[in-house]
Each structure stands twice: as structure tokens, then as C-alpha cells.
Design an enzyme around this catalytic site. Structure first.
Site, PDB file in Angstrom:
ATOM      1  N   ASP A 254      -9.329  -0.036   7.217  1.00 19.21           N
ATOM      2  CA  ASP A 254      -8.514  -0.481   8.366  1.00 19.21           C
ATOM      3  C   ASP A 254      -7.040  -0.651   8.002  1.00 19.21           C
ATOM      4  O   ASP A 254      -6.180  -0.642   8.867  1.00 19.21           O
ATOM      5  CB  ASP A 254      -9.042  -1.825   8.880  1.00 19.21           C
ATOM      6  CG  ASP A 254     -10.548  -1.832   9.019  1.00 19.21           C
ATOM      7  OD1 ASP A 254     -11.030  -1.691  10.150  1.00 19.21           O
ATOM      8  OD2 ASP A 254     -11.246  -1.955   7.991  1.00 19.21           O
ATOM      9  N   PHE A 255      -6.754  -0.838   6.713  1.00 21.54           N
ATOM     10  CA  PHE A 255      -5.366  -1.107   6.306  1.00 21.54           C
ATOM     11  C   PHE A 255      -4.578   0.179   6.047  1.00 21.54           C
ATOM     12  O   PHE A 255      -3.417   0.140   5.663  1.00 21.54           O
ATOM     13  CB  PHE A 255      -5.320  -1.960   5.020  1.00 21.54           C
ATOM     14  CG  PHE A 255      -6.151  -3.215   5.052  1.00 21.54           C
ATOM     15  CD1 PHE A 255      -6.561  -3.777   6.252  1.00 21.54           C
ATOM     16  CD2 PHE A 255      -6.527  -3.849   3.868  1.00 21.54           C
ATOM     17  CE1 PHE A 255      -7.333  -4.928   6.281  1.00 21.54           C
ATOM     18  CE2 PHE A 255      -7.299  -4.993   3.885  1.00 21.54           C
ATOM     19  CZ  PHE A 255      -7.703  -5.537   5.096  1.00 21.54           C
TER      20      PHE A 255
ATOM     21  N   GLU B 157       0.812  -1.222   0.000  1.00 18.74           N
ATOM     22  CA  GLU B 157       0.000   0.000   0.000  1.00 18.74           C
ATOM     23  C   GLU B 157       0.842   1.266   0.000  1.00 18.74           C
ATOM     24  O   GLU B 157       0.490   2.243  -0.647  1.00 18.74           O
ATOM     25  CB  GLU B 157      -0.948   0.028   1.203  1.00 18.74           C
ATOM     26  CG  GLU B 157      -2.168  -0.864   1.085  1.00 18.74           C
ATOM     27  CD  GLU B 157      -1.946  -2.272   1.606  1.00 18.74           C
ATOM     28  OE1 GLU B 157      -0.778  -2.613   1.952  1.00 18.74           O
ATOM     29  OE2 GLU B 157      -2.909  -3.042   1.695  1.00 18.74           O
TER      30      GLU B 157
ATOM     31  N   HIS C  68     -11.076  -5.040  11.126  1.00 15.44           N
ATOM     32  CA  HIS C  68     -11.746  -5.020   9.822  1.00 15.44           C
ATOM     33  C   HIS C  68     -13.132  -4.376   9.888  1.00 15.44           C
ATOM     34  O   HIS C  68     -13.961  -4.612   9.017  1.00 15.44           O
ATOM     35  CB  HIS C  68     -11.886  -6.442   9.256  1.00 15.44           C
ATOM     36  CG  HIS C  68     -10.598  -7.035   8.778  1.00 15.44           C
ATOM     37  ND1 HIS C  68      -9.606  -7.432   9.636  1.00 15.44           N
ATOM     38  CD2 HIS C  68     -10.137  -7.288   7.526  1.00 15.44           C
ATOM     39  CE1 HIS C  68      -8.586  -7.915   8.929  1.00 15.44           C
ATOM     40  NE2 HIS C  68      -8.881  -7.828   7.645  1.00 15.44           N
TER      41      HIS C  68
ATOM     42  N   PHE D 114      -9.626  -2.297   2.528  1.00 15.56           N
ATOM     43  CA  PHE D 114     -10.379  -1.946   3.734  1.00 15.56           C
ATOM     44  C   PHE D 114      -9.718  -0.718   4.351  1.00 15.56           C
ATOM     45  O   PHE D 114      -8.494  -0.647   4.413  1.00 15.56           O
ATOM     46  CB  PHE D 114     -10.348  -3.092   4.769  1.00 15.56           C
ATOM     47  CG  PHE D 114     -11.327  -4.207   4.525  1.00 15.56           C
ATOM     48  CD1 PHE D 114     -11.910  -4.413   3.279  1.00 15.56           C
ATOM     49  CD2 PHE D 114     -11.661  -5.077   5.565  1.00 15.56           C
ATOM     50  CE1 PHE D 114     -12.804  -5.454   3.071  1.00 15.56           C
ATOM     51  CE2 PHE D 114     -12.561  -6.119   5.361  1.00 15.56           C
ATOM     52  CZ  PHE D 114     -13.133  -6.313   4.106  1.00 15.56           C
TER      53      PHE D 114
END
Lengths: 326, 338
Positions: B91-92, B66, B134, B89
Site C-alpha cells: 500500500d505504501f 521509500e 493497509h 506494505f
């Protein structure tokens, strides 16, 4: 392409040194704020890029970025004005010495260690999908080479054969942590194999050696063979930032390195030994460079500071700035 | 919002894919990058068909990297592209937040407005029973960082139109889809169910009054709009007429629409699926008080996810995340009947 002569490279290095000394002048006077990072001692690495990089090649630099900008052809006066936080600066005083941007010359920086290579990857991808033979150079230090972005970016560039050239200035110190204590392998260039990349380590004090190796790295990437990793060894002559007490390095070692391993002196000696120029010619050129930078500094100091009323501008495009939460 | 077209029973992710397709057709500078966005068309299908239509150069499956591909989008934006990066997501985002808030969000400002950063960070948020790592929303996190526009649509209609506006924007936009809505069919939405085939935009920074009412202004966004509408329906039967305002975006925050509503109703309840503390709800309440003065509000309340990680067991999640029943309770607790 015929690159600059050794004498021309030498004068580029001299201009770089005088430019950074002009920056140093603004610290005690409190004209320059924040952590000013000076690259004195590392000029040969930057000067080696001249003649190989074109305007359409991208160069993404670090917190210690002045020398790279000059090598990329970013105009010195607006740079100095930006570093002196003036309205006439490259970014109108909104960037400062750590954040120099010149879109026309595809030059950008980040103040965050290790964050250059992902951005360079974007430039490399653009060149690739447009079928241009441009390259993207991402500069990092030996410290930045230990961040995750280094691995991610080189892996992607390797997997997709992108024209990414990673130039590592290994100046032996990540702030106060020495290279051998922070890095698993004796060199950083040897990591190239893990990414299917061209890799080489070169003496970063020898401007001709770096220029030759950098030329090869760029040629490799430009030809579409994928990424290249060039590690240039050098030494940071000053503290990590201006004001750093720099007690982590023995004073004697610093003095010795400055005496014996100054890339400017080494280059000057080589020129004289080869008879490429006389001492008088070099002296004259050095004086000329010093006078030009002194005049530039005086001009910059007379420039206006940014208007405080503009401090909320530029967060968003156009009228959106007025609408947003600012 | 009623466009007169018949309801096509597409789901939210299809409306987003359709939006991206139209943007990519009209502007060759639009690219999509991310994990599983190409061959698979996204884990929720919101990029389905794009790689086949536009090729691998423009719709690229990336490694699980990412930081590199988000930074890559920054470089591409500087090259004149309009990249859409999918962080699967929200969350990442921690692994690439550096590129989001130090590069994408700041480059326009740091260059004195000389470099635009037209990129979209497209991601899925929301509490969906997937536990602490998540099931987060995180729009308040992005909104706190200057330089990012933050969008969280609640309906298929808005998802398509706001995505078009996000891609068209010259500023970086964090576009937070709701994991719980993406696979929901348009026909199941009480609002914004009709999605025209042609291109349209929903402007960033404009809230919508999705249910007019007189007794209380309920301000929310994303999936809790639907939950709030359902709660409002029940409350109407009890004699409480709730006005539901869908913020649609967190930055810019349309406090004008909210304040105008509160000026009529005198009561404000902010419902936020994101963490309660230091977040959207406090911002809305304060912003309304700043505009109207404290005397304009007869009552103020917040109902958000308390400051705990989202728990795994569904009974625990239901105990902390605002949903239809708890929203109804929050309104009843205010005793808002006129």
C-alpha cells in the site's frame, strides 16, 4: 589534480554549444521527437566538472542532460546518434535524448524531475561499502530541488555520511514558474545545513568559479565527510523544451541575458583579457569544433534507424521477453 | 513438489528469510534495504537474522524514505549489486512508484538491453482486515507496467523457491508476500508445506496445478489458493471436481498451463483478491479465449474484489473479498457439476 586550463574549458563549452545546436537541427526536420531539452546558456556548469570527475565517479543527470554527458566523457557521436534516434546510438535508439546511459562511465539520466538523487545515492552507497573514494553526483534543477526525493536523499546521505554531491543548476525557472515564487528560502545551498552537508552557492556563468567550488564539493565528499550541495546560478536561454513558446519570460529580459550573460562570451573575454590566447587562436579552435560537430552530424544522419522488428526486445533479460506479457 | 523432507513447522516469513540468507551466502552482491529490516528483522520477520549474519552494510535499516531507498537500489543495481528492497506494505508503494515504474522497470529497455536491473521489490499485500490503506493486493497495478516481473506465492515452499528465483533474476521483480500468510505455520498449509533446508528455485512464470480436477478450472494465486483448495474440498463432496491452478506469478503469466487446463474442463473461474476491474482476471479470461477460441469455453466467470476500497469493518470486508465461502458460491453459481 591539475584541471584543464581556462582555454581548454572554453573549448569544451564551445563543443557543447555546437553539439546542442546540432540537436536543434533535428527538431524542425522531425528527426528528433518528443520534448528536446537544451542547456544552452548553462555550459559553464557542465564544463566545470571536467577534470574533477573520474570514470569511477557516477553522474546521474536530468532531462536536460547533454552537457553533463559530454562533461563526463560520454562519447559524443553515439550520443548524437541516440538523440537522432539511430540504431548506432548509445542505447540503440531505445532511450532517446532524455534517457542517455553509459554504464562504463557510470553515467545515467532520468526524464523525471527530481528523480536523479535517489539513484545517485545508490552509487554513493556502493562506493562507501566497497571502500572506494569515488563520489556520486546527482544533478537537479531548482525545480527538482523542491521534490521529496531531494530531502529524502540528502537526509540519508547526511545520516550515513555518503559521498553524494548534489549539483543544483538553478536556472531560475521550473518550466514557467520562477524560483522566488516556488522556493521558501533565498538560496538552495542554505538547505545544506539541514542535512549536515557542505553547501555553497556559486555564479554558474563563471566556469572557473564553478570548477573551484565543484572541486571543493567533490573533495569534501571524496574525503568521507558526507554530502555536499553546490548551487550554481545560471539562466536557461531557450524554452523549457523545443517548441515551448516561452511567453512566461519577458522577451527583453531574455535578449539582455543572452547578450550580457552568455557564459561562452564571458569566458572568451576573460581569456583575451588575460592574454591566455589570441582572438585568432580562439577563432581557429571554434571553427575546428564547428567543423567536427558538422561532420559528426552528417555521419549520424547517414546511420540506420532501428529495425522495427526489435521494438519488443529488451523488456526482460534473454528469452524471458518471449515468455512475458509482451 | 513433494520433496520427501519432513514438514518443518516454520512459517512463511521464515521460509523467505531462509531463502534470502542462502542467496546472500552464495552471492555477496545481494543486499537488503528497507524500513525495520535490520535490527528487527522485518515487521513480519522475513529478514530476521540477516543483519546479524551479514552486517549492516548488506542489511540496512533505512529512514522512512521509500523514494530515496528504492532509487538507491536502482543505482546499486547499475553498480552490479542485486538489491532486495522491502516496501513494508505494498500500500505504501505510491510514494516511490516513480522509481519503480520509470526507473527500475524501464532502464533495461531504455538502454537497448545494455543495463540489467536485477532488483527485487519485496513487499506484503493482501486483505487482512486493515482497511483501505493497509489491505490492498495491487499486483494488477504492477503487472500493467511493462518491465516488471510480478510474483505472489501461495505456500511456504513456493515462497522460498520463488524468492531465490527473484533474487537470481536479472530483471526487476515485485515480490508480493501475503500479509495473511506470512505468520502462518507450514503445517497449516494444504499444499507446499514442506520446505527443504537447502537452496532451490521455483521458476518465475510457471503456474502449478495444485489440485487436479475435471469439471472446472479455478485460476487464482496467493492466499486465495488456500481458500480455493478448501472450497474445492467442500465442492468435491457435492460432486463438483474443481481443478485449482496457482498462477504463482502474474508476470510472466503462464497462460499455457491455464489454457491446457481449460481445454480439458471447458469451464473457467478466475478468483482474484485484487481489484476486479482492468486487472488479472480480465487478462486471464481474455488470454484463454485468445488461445482456445470462445467456443472452447462452456462457461466463464470472475470472482474478485469489486472496485471499492477495502472497507474497515470485518463484516464489510468479508462482503467484498473472495474467501472460501464466496469462492464455493461462485463455483456453485456456475452449476459446474459434470
Amino acid at each position: 589534480m591539475d584541471g584543464p586550463t581556462l582555454v581548454e574549458r572554453y573549448f569544451a563549452m564551445v563543443r557543447m554549444r555546437r553539439f546542442e545546436e546540432a540537436c536543434l537541427a533535428g527538431v524542425p526536420t522531425r528527426e528528433i521527437h518528443g520534448e528536446l531539452h537544451i542547456g544552452i546558456g548553462q555550459e559553464a556548469v557542465a564544463a566545470a566538472m571536467i577534470g574533477t570527475l573520474r570514470d569511477d565517479d557516477a553522474l546521474v543527470s536530468t532531462h536536460r542532460n547533454h552537457l553533463h554527458a559530454l562533461a563526463k566523457g560520454v562519447p559524443a557521436q553515439p550520443m548524437l546518434a541516440e538523440i537522432y534516434e539511430r540504431a548506432t546510438g548509445l542505447c540503440g535508439g531505445f532511450g532517446g535524448h532524455m534517457h542517455l546511459f553509459d554504464l562504463e562511465r557510470r553515467f545515467s539520466t532520468t526524464g523525471i524531475v527530481g528523480s536523479t538523487l535517489p539513484v545517485a545515492l545508490g552509487h554513493a552507497y556502493a562506493a562507501r561499502i566497497e571502500g572506494r573514494d569515488s563520489v556520486a553526483v546527482g544533478v537537479t534543477g531548482d525545480g527538482g530541488a523542491n521534490t521529496g526525493g531531494f530531502h529524502e536523499s540528502l537526509n540519508m546521505a547526511g545520516a550515513w555520511r555518503l559521498p553524494l554531491v548534489v549539483l543544483i543548476e538553478n536556472n531560475e525557472w521550473a518550466i514557467s514558474v520562477p524560483f522566488e515564487e516556488s522556493t521558501a528560502t533565498p538560496t538552495l545551498a542554505e538547505r545544506a545545513a539541514a542535512y549536515g552537508a557542505w553547501g555553497r552557492r556559486v555564479d554558474g556563468l563563471d566556469v572557473e568559479a564553478v570548477a573551484e567550488a565543484f572541486g571543493e564539493a567533490v573533495a569534501h565528499a571524496r574525503a568521507g565527510h558526507g554530502p555536499a550541495v553546490l548551487e550554481a546560478t545560471c539562466y536557461r536561454f531557450r524554452g523549457h523544451y523545443e517548441g515551448d513558446l516561452d511567453l512566461y519570460r519577458p522577451a527583453g529580459e531574455k535578449d539582455r541575458r543572452r547578450q550580457e550573460q552568455d557564459p561562452l562570451s564571458l569566458t572568451r573575454e576573460r581569456i583575451l583579457a588575460r592574454g591566455a590566447a589570441t582572438g585568432a587562436e580562439l577563432d581557429a579552435g571554434e571553427e575546428e569544433a564547428a567543423a567536427a560537430i558538422a561532420a559528426m552530424l552528417a555521419a549520424v544522419r547517414a546511420d540506420p534507424m532501428p529495425d522495427p522488428a526489435t521494438a519488443r526486445d529488451h523488456v526482460f533479460a534473454g528469452a524471458a521477453a518471449q515468455k512475458g506479457l509482451i | 513438489m513433494n520433496t520427501g523432507t519432513a514438514v518443518r513447522n516454520i512459517n512463511v516469513s521464515q521460509s523467505i528469510a531462509e531463502s534470502l540468507r542462502l542467496e546472500m551466502e552464495r552471492d555477496s552482491r545481494v543486499l537488503v534495504l528497507g524500513e525495520d529490516v535490520g535490527l528487527q528483522g522485518g515487521v513480519f520477520g522475513s529478514t530476521r537474522g540477516l543483519q546479524k549474519a551479514f552486517g549492516r552494510d548488506r542489511v540496512r535499516d533505512t529512514p522512512i524514505s521509500e523514494m530515496a531507498f528504492t532509487g538507491m537500489a536502482v543505482g546499486l543495481a547499475m553498480e552490479g549489486y542485486r538489491p532486495v528492497v522491502e516496501i513494508m506494505f505494498v500500500d505504501f508503494v505510491g510514494v516511490c512508484l516513480e522509481q519503480v515504474y520509470n526507473a527500475a522497470a524501464k532502464i533495461r529497455y531504455m538502454t537497448g538491453g545494455r543495463v540489467a536491473m536485477p532488483m527485487v521489490i519485496k513487499t506484503a499485500g493482501g486483505c487482512i482486515g486493515s482497511a483501505a490503506q493497509h489491505s490492498q493486493c495491487l499486483w494488477g497495478t504492477f503487472a500493467h507496467l511493462p518491465g516488471l516481473k510480478v510474483v505472489a506465492p501461495s505456500s511456504p515452499y513456493d515462497s522460498k523457491g520463488l524468492m531465490a528465483a527473484a533474487v537470481e533474476s536479472d530483471d526487476p521483480v515485485v515480490f508480493i508476500e501475503h500479509k495473511g500468510l506470512l505468520l502462518q505455520k507450514a503445517g497449516s498449509f494444504a499444499h507446499g508445506a514442506e520446505v527443504p533446508r537447502e537452496r532451490y528455485t521455483v521458476p518465475l512464470g510457471q503456474a502449478a496445478v495444485v489440485r487436479p480436477g475435471t469439471d472446472l478450472t479455478l485460476v487464482t494465486l496467493s492466499a486465495t489458493v488456500g481458500e480455493s483448495l478448501a472450497a474445492a474440498g467442500e465442492l468435491a463432496a457435492e460432486g463438483v471436481d474443481v481443478e485449482v491452478v496457482d498462477l504463482r506469478s502474474v508476470v510472466p503469466l503462464d497462460l499455457d498451463t491455464v489454457a491446457a487446463s481449460v481445454a480439458r474442463t471447458g469451464r473457467l473461474l478466475v478468483v482474484d483478491e485484487d481489484y476486479l476491474g482492468f486487472g488479472l482476471s480480465g487478462e486471464v479470461v481474455t488470454g484463454v479465449i485468445e488461445r482456445l477460441g470462445p467456443q472452447a469455453l462452456r462457461q466463464v466467470a470472475r470472482h474478485g474484489t469489486p472496485d471499492v476500497p477495502v472497507p474497515a469493518a470485518i463484516t464489510l470486508e468479508q462482503a467484498v473479498v473472495p474467501r472460501r465461502a464466496s469462492i464455493g458460491q461462485a463455483v456453485r453459481a456456475m452449476g459446474a457439476a459434470s
